[in-house]
Write an enzyme that holds these catalytic residues in place. Structure first.
Site, PDB file in Angstrom:
ATOM      1  N   ASP A   7      72.417  56.687  32.884  1.00  0.00           N
ATOM      2  CA  ASP A   7      71.257  55.706  32.413  1.00  0.00           C
ATOM      3  C   ASP A   7      70.979  55.661  31.215  1.00  0.00           C
ATOM      4  O   ASP A   7      70.113  56.601  30.886  1.00  0.00           O
ATOM      5  CB  ASP A   7      70.280  55.822  33.530  1.00  0.00           C
ATOM      6  CG  ASP A   7      69.200  54.570  33.222  1.00  0.00           C
ATOM      7  OD1 ASP A   7      69.750  53.487  32.930  1.00  0.00           O
ATOM      8  OD2 ASP A   7      68.051  54.885  33.542  1.00  0.00           O
ATOM      9  N   GLU A  68      75.355  52.312  32.560  1.00  0.00           N
ATOM     10  CA  GLU A  68      74.701  51.106  32.683  1.00  0.00           C
ATOM     11  C   GLU A  68      75.090  50.160  31.464  1.00  0.00           C
ATOM     12  O   GLU A  68      74.909  50.679  30.288  1.00  0.00           O
ATOM     13  CB  GLU A  68      73.239  51.244  32.776  1.00  0.00           C
ATOM     14  CG  GLU A  68      72.590  49.718  32.911  1.00  0.00           C
ATOM     15  CD  GLU A  68      71.120  50.073  33.092  1.00  0.00           C
ATOM     16  OE1 GLU A  68      70.766  50.233  34.667  1.00  0.00           O
ATOM     17  OE2 GLU A  68      70.382  49.833  32.353  1.00  0.00           O
ATOM     18  N   ASP A 141      64.814  57.306  35.536  1.00  0.00           N
ATOM     19  CA  ASP A 141      65.890  57.314  34.783  1.00  0.00           C
ATOM     20  C   ASP A 141      67.051  58.044  35.625  1.00  0.00           C
ATOM     21  O   ASP A 141      68.229  57.958  35.598  1.00  0.00           O
ATOM     22  CB  ASP A 141      65.952  57.874  33.581  1.00  0.00           C
ATOM     23  CG  ASP A 141      64.934  57.162  32.831  1.00  0.00           C
ATOM     24  OD1 ASP A 141      64.804  56.063  32.019  1.00  0.00           O
ATOM     25  OD2 ASP A 141      63.667  57.639  32.741  1.00  0.00           O
TER      26      ASP A 141
END
Length: 179
Positions: A7, A68, A141
């Protein structure tokens, strides 16, 4: 299949490693955050992020890296930092020959919760449940990184079949034109 989920973020870059196959219970092998000081020079922050990600790659030896996909936000500064962190993750994996998959936030949310509009609490709760953890990983996160890895494990078989079908169709179409 062993997947490192990333992330991306310059201050906090979530990382999580999940192992398993679609349709079977999954196992978390590690979760954490690579942090860089917000007041440091950008170049130093990117190097620190690279070192942190390299340590995760060395320790866990993933077969895939799921990152991501950066999407447009209202804050351009945040988007730039996220894009830069994402590029470091892509570079680290590609340097080692590890395939990288990009997944959108809504795709990840839909994969783990059933809704592409789920909030962070719902994603954390489902990650906790799916990986049979005692509590949701903190910060968010870290939970998001695990969700990325889960998403990739569950979606990779279908994506591979689709890519094979497209390649086969392309090969047949090209063969038909040259004959």
């Amino acid at each position: 299949m062993r997947v490192l989920g990333v992330d991306p973020g310059l201050t906090r870059c979530g990382v999580g490693v999940v192992e398993g196959v679609a349709g079977r219970p999954l196992t978390m092998l590690g979760v954490g955050v690579v942090r860089t000081p917000a007041d440091a020079d950008l170049g130093h922050r990117l190097v620190a992020l690279e070192r942190g990600l390299e340590q995760w790659l060395d320790e866990h030896r993933p077969e895939y890296v799921a990152v991501e996909r950066v999407f447009s936000q209202h804050n351009v500064r945040t988007v730039m930092g996220t894009a830069q962190a994402s590029a470091v993750a892509l570079l680290c994996a590609s340097r080692r020959g590890i395939p990288v998959a990009l997944h959108t936030p809504s795709e990840v949310k839909a994969a783990v919760t059933g809704s592409g509009r789920a909030d962070k609490a719902q994603v954390g709760a489902m990650v906790t449940r799916l990986l049979r953890l005692a509590a949701p990983p903190k910060p968010a996160d870290a939970a998001d990184a695990l969700a990325l890895a889960i998403c990739h494990i569950w979606r990779a078989p279908a994506q591979n079949r689709l890519q094979q079908a497209v390649a086969l169709h392309t090969a047949h179409a090209t063969k038909g034109r040259t004959a």
